[in-house]
Design an enzyme around this catalytic site. Structure first.
Site, PDB file in Angstrom:
ATOM      1  N   LYS A  81       0.797  -1.233   0.000  1.00  0.00           N
ATOM      2  CA  LYS A  81       0.000   0.000   0.000  1.00  0.00           C
ATOM      3  C   LYS A  81       0.828   1.281   0.000  1.00  0.00           C
ATOM      4  O   LYS A  81       0.355   2.332  -0.407  1.00  0.00           O
ATOM      5  CB  LYS A  81      -0.935   0.005   1.218  1.00  0.00           C
ATOM      6  CG  LYS A  81      -2.041  -1.042   1.146  1.00  0.00           C
ATOM      7  CD  LYS A  81      -3.207  -0.569   0.312  1.00  0.00           C
ATOM      8  CE  LYS A  81      -4.355  -1.565   0.353  1.00  0.00           C
ATOM      9  NZ  LYS A  81      -5.498  -1.113  -0.469  1.00  0.00           N
ATOM     10  N   SER A 113      -9.126   0.884   7.778  1.00  0.00           N
ATOM     11  CA  SER A 113      -8.806   0.165   9.007  1.00  0.00           C
ATOM     12  C   SER A 113      -7.634  -0.756   8.745  1.00  0.00           C
ATOM     13  O   SER A 113      -7.235  -1.538   9.586  1.00  0.00           O
ATOM     14  CB  SER A 113     -10.014  -0.655   9.455  1.00  0.00           C
ATOM     15  OG  SER A 113     -10.415  -1.489   8.391  1.00  0.00           O
TER      16      SER A 113
END
Lengths: 418, 418
Positions: A81, A113
């Site tokens: 990410k 999250s």
């Protein structure tokens, strides 16, 4: 959010350009091989393995597969990410007027999250700008702690997407922060795709250096050198996991025009295979409610990724696997490769080992020579407690094995004593 | 058993000779670094960390430590034990008369419930000779399965050492197999020591190539290049785990005359710190009954290792750690380095992070420049179930953390809203 219409076009050259923008900030993660897993992938499943599956009673496929693992679990913050986060942030900062409008003080915001939260927190800290991360109050405490550890301001919300988006709106009104979404943006897609560029380079280099360890067994180098049907020594295909689809679509872009086939992998639990179902129906599935253990893949595929996966047909096919198959793959990577991976990271491996539809494609298209198959190990963020929970139910299996071993052992003891 | 009096002398050149004998059979395992753990090791513990320890109320040490992990969890069979097994077997096979006396058909035997079992099984299979492994019936089923997987004949016994040795005697009488003991033999010690030779080479190479990532922070390269007090760019010290002591003593031999200090690490639980206690008393402790989670280190130190560790003073000091500290170190390696390790593998890291006696030595001897500290990650054989069990008790800790995060989060949310 940076205006998506001003993003570079979704092409391989744009992925390469993204890589040159972000490579100073990220790890060039290793590609690893593992003989045990490669052997396992190249061994037909037994008829009993197929008993409770849709392939029951059919002849198991006999693919030849050499596995190459792109280890994004060893990436900064433990997941791919950061690639998208650094790229989207870099592009935002280059936007005309951003600096003058006080962008550096206003910062960035997202709701996540998962790994995107930590990724954006790190990217923002690196650039010296504030990050606000909206996380559901029920998020794993270790993820909240980690996100704060990267210097972000964590703001809690309810857990539905409506509740989360409302809090994001509030933060934007309050602070002027700009939104960096987790996957549904061209800049994110191009950033994630950079792992595909690295993987292609690495596997070519490793094969050229003889680091695949397969020459002897497959007369692989000989064939390629002898003008066989292989056009180049590199990957034949890549399987990437698909949640929101940012990484899968980015990987597909990184392979456009190279001849490398790209496949997507999803959990099938409670409809998590939304991208597969969407492709079958010719229409994107926009909502999913699943609690698959592959928690990074619970999101439905986003609109921008869908244009790459579906409209432009850059993903050849989607495959899904069961929760049990994900756990089996996870156990193999942990116990045999000694590598910590999160469940989402091994769905591609599970497809390669257990999905007969995929394995038949490799058998028929790869033939005797087989395929060099890249697997994206997308992340490694899992607590030791979560691992424990995942495998605690297997106690019965241990006992079954114990009984079996006891018996074999007795026979052997008798053999020796006799 | 090969006659120990005919083994090469216990010296560094003999370890180097052992390496050239076995290197074709083993992995040259990587040395890895990790910034998070290096930073943690170089951060003083907080007074509250020391509260329930023997150092309560004292000023925490301020060592500077750069960690280098020798990853024998990535070794064949998942542990360093293959080094000793291959060396002892190679030496046995070179014994005059071994071939003529039918040694190749008679095979080898050992008793082990741990990594030595699989190591000898692999070494014997590689050489094409039979291996008989005596394992207590209560051994972990996965270890029995793995040992059989390497083609060994597993024979069950009771779990006391008397019972195991009796079965070994029976096998020897029955088959003529030769004993390859797990640690108490010069050939084993020399074999295990080869990891020390590799580690020295690797760290020197990595520092020279600037792969330590520390130049900037510590002006490390500058100091060394500028004629500082460091005599060479390489390791200052190594901590190795100590069970039977084969690997610790071998590592100590590999460092003899190099100026690299060697320390040993043990669990303290139920008297597992027998080597430390032995050194204090000036007499080897010959029996230990402990169920420390570091199951590879339950054995008392052997007679041959003792001559190296105690008589020749090649180990500078022994340190022990608690079960909780071992678990903490294991969690850090798994969650931060994403690497699967067995509890025995991290006792050295636990010493570096938590043992104030050790940390004071580094502070006082390493000074501002600090130490380059090698840690032997000795093995990675742990099932996902065992990991789960080890960490299941920490649920309370999660809840405590959850409560804390909830509060902090609320404060931040108020900051933003206000």
């Amino acid at each position: 959010m940076a205006d998506p219409t001003k993003s570079p076009p979704l092409t391989r050259p744009s992925v390469i350009a993204a890589h040159s923008l972000i490579k100073q900030y990220i790890h060039y993660t290793p590609v690893l091989t593992n003989q045990t897993l490669t052997d396992l992938a190249s061994t037909p499943q037994s008829p009993s393995d197929l008993e409770d599956t849709q392939w029951a009673g059919q002849t198991p496929a006999r693919p030849r597969i050499r596995l190459w693992f792109k280890c994004e679990n060893l990436q900064k913050v433990g997941a791919f990410k950061v690639r998208g986060a650094f790229h989207a942030l870099t592009r935002l900062m280059a936007e005309p007027g951003w600096e003058e409008d006080g962008g550096r003080h206003r910062g960035v915001v997202t709701h996540s999250s998962g790994n995107h939260a930590q990724a954006l927190a790190l990217a923002a800290r690196t650039m010296g700008i504030p990050a606000f991360i909206v996380m559901p109050s029920i998020s794993t405490p270790s993820k909240i702690v980690a996100t704060k550890g990267y210097g972000a301001k964590v703001i809690h919300s309810g857990s539905t997407s409506v509740e989360r988006e409302r809090v994001v709106e509030e933060v934007i009104i309050e602070t002027g922060a700009r939104l960096i979404p987790p996957y549904d943006h061209p800049d994110i897609i191009l950033g994630q795709g950079t792992l595909g560029i690295e993987m292609q380079e690495q596997v070519e280099r490793m094969i050229a250096a003889g680091e695949d360890g397969w020459q002897e067994k497959c007369s692989y180098a000989g064939k390629a050198g002898g003008g066989g049907k292989r056009k180049a020594k590199g990957l034949d295909a890549i399987i990437a996991p698909c949640g929101g689809g940012g990484m899968l679509s980015g990987t597909a872009l990184s392979c456009e025009g190279t001849g490398i086939a790209v496949f997507g992998a999803e959990p099938e639990f409670e409809g998590a295979d939304d991208c597969k179902r969407g492709l079958e129906a010719g229409k994107r599935v926009e909502t999913v409610r699943t609690l698959t253990i592959a928690d990074g893949l619970r999101t439905p595929v986003g609109a921008y990724p869908w244009t790459v996966i579906h409209d432009r047909k850059l993903v050849k096919a989607m495959f899904s696997v069961t929760e049990e198959q994900i756990k089996k793959a996870m156990r193999l990577v942990m116990e045999r490769m000694k590598m910590v991976v999160e469940p989402s990271a091994v769905v591609g491996l599970a497809v390669a080992l257990f999905n007969e539809d995929f394995r038949r494609i490799v058998e028929s298209e790869g033939g005797e020579e087989g395929w060099d198959l890249g697997l994206v190990i997308s992340g490694g963020n899992v607590s030791v407690e979560a691992m424990g929970k995942m495998f605690e139910v297997s106690q019965k299996e241990i006992e079954r094995q114990e009984a079996k071993v006891g018996q074999d052992g007795k026979e052997l003891a008798e053999n020796v004593a006799g």
